[in-house]
Design a protein around this motif. Sequence first.
Motif, mmCIF file in Angstrom:
data_model
loop_
_atom_site.group_PDB
_atom_site.id
_atom_site.type_symbol
_atom_site.label_atom_id
_atom_site.label_comp_id
_atom_site.label_asym_id
_atom_site.label_seq_id
_atom_site.Cartn_x
_atom_site.Cartn_y
_atom_site.Cartn_z
ATOM 1 N N GLN A 82 0.787 -1.222 0.000
ATOM 2 C CA GLN A 82 0.000 0.000 0.000
ATOM 3 C C GLN A 82 0.824 1.279 0.000
ATOM 4 O O GLN A 82 0.260 2.376 -0.038
ATOM 5 N N GLY A 83 2.142 1.154 0.090
ATOM 6 C CA GLY A 83 2.985 2.343 0.118
ATOM 7 C C GLY A 83 2.895 3.111 1.421
ATOM 8 O O GLY A 83 3.271 4.288 1.483
ATOM 9 N N LEU A 84 2.419 2.450 2.480
ATOM 10 C CA LEU A 84 2.243 3.108 3.774
ATOM 11 C C LEU A 84 3.400 2.781 4.706
ATOM 12 O O LEU A 84 3.822 1.625 4.808
ATOM 13 N N SER A 85 3.875 3.784 5.422
ATOM 14 C CA SER A 85 4.982 3.591 6.363
ATOM 15 C C SER A 85 4.459 3.632 7.791
ATOM 16 O O SER A 85 3.794 4.600 8.189
ATOM 17 N N TYR A 86 4.762 2.577 8.556
ATOM 18 C CA TYR A 86 4.404 2.510 9.974
ATOM 19 C C TYR A 86 5.639 2.108 10.767
ATOM 20 O O TYR A 86 6.501 1.364 10.291
ATOM 21 N N ASP A 87 5.706 2.601 11.989
ATOM 22 C CA ASP A 87 6.809 2.278 12.895
ATOM 23 C C ASP A 87 6.502 0.938 13.571
ATOM 24 O O ASP A 87 5.486 0.822 14.277
ATOM 25 N N PRO A 88 7.344 -0.075 13.393
ATOM 26 C CA PRO A 88 7.055 -1.387 13.992
ATOM 27 C C PRO A 88 7.097 -1.399 15.515
ATOM 28 O O PRO A 88 6.614 -2.347 16.141
ATOM 29 N N PHE A 89 7.643 -0.363 16.118
ATOM 30 C CA PHE A 89 7.759 -0.330 17.574
ATOM 31 C C PHE A 89 6.654 0.466 18.255
ATOM 32 O O PHE A 89 6.463 0.341 19.468
ATOM 33 N N SER A 90 5.900 1.276 17.487
ATOM 34 C CA SER A 90 4.884 2.102 18.151
ATOM 35 C C SER A 90 3.558 2.187 17.410
ATOM 36 O O SER A 90 2.599 2.753 17.941
ATOM 37 N N GLU A 91 3.472 1.588 16.203
ATOM 38 C CA GLU A 91 2.264 1.782 15.400
ATOM 39 C C GLU A 91 1.645 0.482 14.887
ATOM 40 O O GLU A 91 0.803 0.511 13.999
ATOM 41 N N VAL A 92 2.025 -0.634 15.450
ATOM 42 C CA VAL A 92 1.449 -1.914 15.036
ATOM 43 C C VAL A 92 1.429 -2.860 16.232
ATOM 44 O O VAL A 92 2.308 -2.809 17.086
ATOM 45 N N ILE A 216 -7.907 3.041 2.416
ATOM 46 C CA ILE A 216 -8.238 4.446 2.646
ATOM 47 C C ILE A 216 -7.147 5.133 3.459
ATOM 48 O O ILE A 216 -6.962 6.355 3.355
ATOM 49 N N ALA A 217 -6.378 4.363 4.228
ATOM 50 C CA ALA A 217 -5.295 4.964 5.010
ATOM 51 C C ALA A 217 -4.219 5.569 4.115
ATOM 52 O O ALA A 217 -3.433 6.422 4.569
ATOM 53 N N GLY A 218 -4.176 5.162 2.845
ATOM 54 C CA GLY A 218 -3.179 5.683 1.927
ATOM 55 C C GLY A 218 -3.566 6.983 1.254
ATOM 56 O O GLY A 218 -2.746 7.569 0.535
ATOM 57 N N LEU A 219 -4.781 7.463 1.489
ATOM 58 C CA LEU A 219 -5.215 8.712 0.874
ATOM 59 C C LEU A 219 -4.788 9.907 1.735
ATOM 60 O O LEU A 219 -4.651 9.782 2.958
ATOM 61 N N PRO A 220 -4.584 11.058 1.127
ATOM 62 C CA PRO A 220 -4.094 12.232 1.876
ATOM 63 C C PRO A 220 -4.963 12.558 3.088
ATOM 64 O O PRO A 220 -6.190 12.630 2.998
ATOM 65 N N GLY A 221 -4.307 12.719 4.227
ATOM 66 C CA GLY A 221 -4.991 13.095 5.453
ATOM 67 C C GLY A 221 -5.655 11.971 6.206
ATOM 68 O O GLY A 221 -6.217 12.185 7.290
ATOM 69 N N MET A 222 -5.589 10.732 5.688
ATOM 70 C CA MET A 222 -6.356 9.644 6.293
ATOM 71 C C MET A 222 -5.525 8.736 7.204
ATOM 72 O O MET A 222 -6.090 8.104 8.098
ATOM 73 N N ARG A 223 -4.236 8.656 6.989
ATOM 74 C CA ARG A 223 -3.440 7.751 7.821
ATOM 75 C C ARG A 223 -3.572 8.093 9.297
ATOM 76 O O ARG A 223 -3.689 7.207 10.149
ATOM 77 N N GLU A 224 -3.571 9.397 9.609
ATOM 78 C CA GLU A 224 -3.567 9.820 11.016
ATOM 79 C C GLU A 224 -4.919 9.657 11.702
ATOM 80 O O GLU A 224 -5.025 9.870 12.916
ATOM 81 N N ARG A 225 -5.973 9.274 10.966
ATOM 82 C CA ARG A 225 -7.281 9.077 11.598
ATOM 83 C C ARG A 225 -7.852 7.684 11.320
ATOM 84 O O ARG A 225 -9.026 7.439 11.567
ATOM 85 N N THR A 226 -7.005 6.770 10.816
ATOM 86 C CA THR A 226 -7.469 5.436 10.449
ATOM 87 C C THR A 226 -6.820 4.364 11.303
ATOM 88 O O THR A 226 -5.601 4.378 11.518
ATOM 89 N N ILE A 227 -7.646 3.434 11.776
ATOM 90 C CA ILE A 227 -7.159 2.184 12.371
ATOM 91 C C ILE A 227 -7.341 1.105 11.305
ATOM 92 O O ILE A 227 -8.464 0.768 10.936
#
Length: 386
Positions: A82-92, A216-227
Amino acid sequence: MSRFVTDKVKQMKPSGIRKFFDLVSEMPDAISLGVGEPDFDTPWHIREEGIRSLKAGRTFYTSNAGLKELREEICRYIKRKQGLSYDPFSEVFVTVGGSEAIDIAFRTILEPGDEVIIPEPAFVSYVPCVQLADGVPVTISLKEENQFRLKPEELEAAITPKTKALLLSFPNNPTGAIMEKEDLEALVPLIMKHDLAVISDEIYSELTYRDPHVSIAGLPGMRERTILINGFSKAYAMTGWRLGYALAPGEIMKQMIKLHQFAIMSAPTNSQYAAVRALRYGDEDVLLMRQSYNERRRYLMHRLAQMNIPCFEPYGAFYIFPNISRFGMTSEEFANRLLSEEKVAVIPGTAFGECGEGFIRISYAYSIEELKTAFDKIESFISRLA
């Protein structure tokens, strides 16, 4: 003892899926097209990794969030897909199936009385999970003529000052519907305008038969409000391994892990080692299973057309959702009679919301041979209804 049971638990309806599963279990010669479970065995190299972990004595708790190696692989996977970057230590974190992640997500974000918009037909656990978190489910009846996709005008009509979150479940169980990038983009302005959280259940993301899945987490502005919720059950045929995961911004993830810590502690250790193997080396397995599901999907659509049973073409998951309203029966009556007269089990559409009336869910997570036999029986059944 019933006086000790809370009203909200008493008022919950039992799963319409499990009802037919229980009926079929008492009919050994019945053919079930009702359970949403891959008919493939877990690929052998994945099973071997689980066995290897047991032989090596890796039978202790992992960290609450899950094995570091698995969290890193999940983040690599979501970046690759998905081209999404998450921190393996704090975001998963790793959960006991996607179902635990859904439950914890609602319990983390909902205050009593908060509303959650749930497009239906939908998986049976969403409404009860919202209710158990003291939230209020607000359902939207999706329409067959829209291919059961959520339209922005439908979302806007459902939003109130109490709306806290939107639940998205695409590819969808039970309809097989998908939401393409432009469909999701049309929702974003409303989500931003009303400051909604999004819980996106993407457990069927690997099972799409047209374009690749878009989160939807990959769309602008959505990563920070999506689980974002996903898992291993459907894509890798690992239902019994009970393993899922959630990805979210760190401040949300910290609170979700706290609930997981008290309720579960950690997901099964050997399952986590097996999942590392699945993510690293399982792409070819997923491709082969997806190709097989697609062949079955196309076969069932052909058979339905031959029987003159209308069904929009689904491009995701492993379900079809044919319209049986012309037979003059409720979905429940149709399913009960089909099981009684032909010993074929399907699920009434109303198991997934009242808007499912007039439809049945058929899973094609079964061999072509089983599907042919079952559809011969369905054809015989409807010939007597004409």
